[in-house]
Design a protein around this motif. Sequence first.
Motif, PDB file in Angstrom:
ATOM      1  N   THR A 177       0.833  -1.204   0.000  1.00  0.00           N
ATOM      2  CA  THR A 177       0.000   0.000   0.000  1.00  0.00           C
ATOM      3  C   THR A 177       0.865   1.250   0.000  1.00  0.00           C
ATOM      4  N   GLU A 179      -5.785  -2.329 -12.912  1.00  0.00           N
ATOM      5  CA  GLU A 179      -7.156  -2.073 -12.459  1.00  0.00           C
ATOM      6  C   GLU A 179      -7.546  -3.073 -11.365  1.00  0.00           C
ATOM      7  N   GLY A 180      -8.097  -2.543 -10.286  1.00  0.00           N
ATOM      8  CA  GLY A 180      -8.520  -3.389  -9.183  1.00  0.00           C
ATOM      9  C   GLY A 180      -7.564  -3.381  -8.000  1.00  0.00           C
ATOM     10  N   ALA A 192      -5.901  -0.726  -6.603  1.00  0.00           N
ATOM     11  CA  ALA A 192      -6.165   0.379  -5.684  1.00  0.00           C
ATOM     12  C   ALA A 192      -7.348   0.056  -4.770  1.00  0.00           C
ATOM     13  N   GLU A 193      -8.369  -0.534  -5.347  1.00  0.00           N
ATOM     14  CA  GLU A 193      -9.551  -0.898  -4.551  1.00  0.00           C
ATOM     15  C   GLU A 193      -9.189  -1.963  -3.517  1.00  0.00           C
ATOM     16  N   TYR A 194      -8.395  -2.928  -3.931  1.00  0.00           N
ATOM     17  CA  TYR A 194      -7.983  -3.998  -3.026  1.00  0.00           C
ATOM     18  C   TYR A 194      -7.177  -3.444  -1.860  1.00  0.00           C
ATOM     19  N   GLY A 199      -7.389  -0.407  -0.712  1.00  0.00           N
ATOM     20  CA  GLY A 199      -8.141   0.608  -0.004  1.00  0.00           C
ATOM     21  C   GLY A 199      -7.670   2.013  -0.279  1.00  0.00           C
TER      22      GLY A 199
END
Length: 364
Positions: free
Chosen positions: A341, A356-357, A359-361, A363
Amino acid sequence: MKRHFFALAASAALTGLTALPSMAQNFIISSSLPQAHLWTGGHMEDFMKILGESSQGAITFTPFIAGELTGVGRELDALQGGSVQIAAPLLAPYHEGAFPLSDVTQLPTYGTDSPMVTRAFQKLLDSDEVVKDGKTFYQYEIEPKGIRAWAIGATSAYSLSTAGKPLREPADFQGMPLRAGSAIHTLFLNETKSTPVTMPASNVYEALSRGTVNGLVLAVSDWPAYSLEPLIKDTITDVAIGHWQSYLAISNDAWSQLDEAGQKAFDAAAREAAANNAKVWDGRLETVQKDSVEKHGGKFTPVGELSAEMQKFIADSGANTWKVWIEKLEGQGHPAKATATLYAKIIQSEGGRLPEGVAEYLGL
């Protein structure tokens, strides 16, 4: 906090206020790589020159290269045992289990280059952000080894390249034998459903020639070191299967031999040499690409020119690599998610992008 003189040394070097070391020191410095490698003939040579000049000859070196004193993956033992005082580089990925979080720069990204990743990795080392049990990344990963460490110039982006059938659609990966050079590369290739074949880069020429592998994950700028330019015909660009990073390291015993002025000069030289080396890596990338096209008929295809399905497949494979790497190391008790992170935030601040995906993972 027990750390380098990071900001102070850099500031002093820029303003010309750094005092000269008060006593002469000679250090045994070693590289396990040959002179032709950009981390030996480039970074190590430049570091010695910069520090020698900035100390006005007070700090000198006795260099050994190409494994004369220590082999690949044995640099930490040599530093701790005292047979070498400075490792340039200490190849962290080859020290199995010793530097579990240092592979973070090998996670897939978009739009990253060597200077960007070099800055990002040094910022990770400099960060005061806690990753576990009140410890920063540096305190967790480096300090327990009895060494001091800095980033060196990151390689240019690791790319997907083939000598035979090009990779144009997701189905092309199915079962294809592709060389992997690290644990994270293996994770990525597993996600693509290809067949990872782990081998050192020095064995790739023969493997490609014999058809043992159809392609590889390797930095384009590294091709000349292994004479691969005539063999590789197709490369996907603008997506990095990570960047290889390692350390310039000095033992604590050797570090203590320097007075404060010498330590500040060492710190400043390490940072300057890394920044210089990063530019050399990217400069060679441009040269190798040009020569490959003009002399050997090589083709470089930006990932954005591939089909939407292929772009999504590569992005999904990259995102899953982040998740698998994090969850594997977290299961071993290491703060992989906190480290990933922090690194991801730094890479984004430098202008890089995540699959893609991711950043969401994380947080973000």
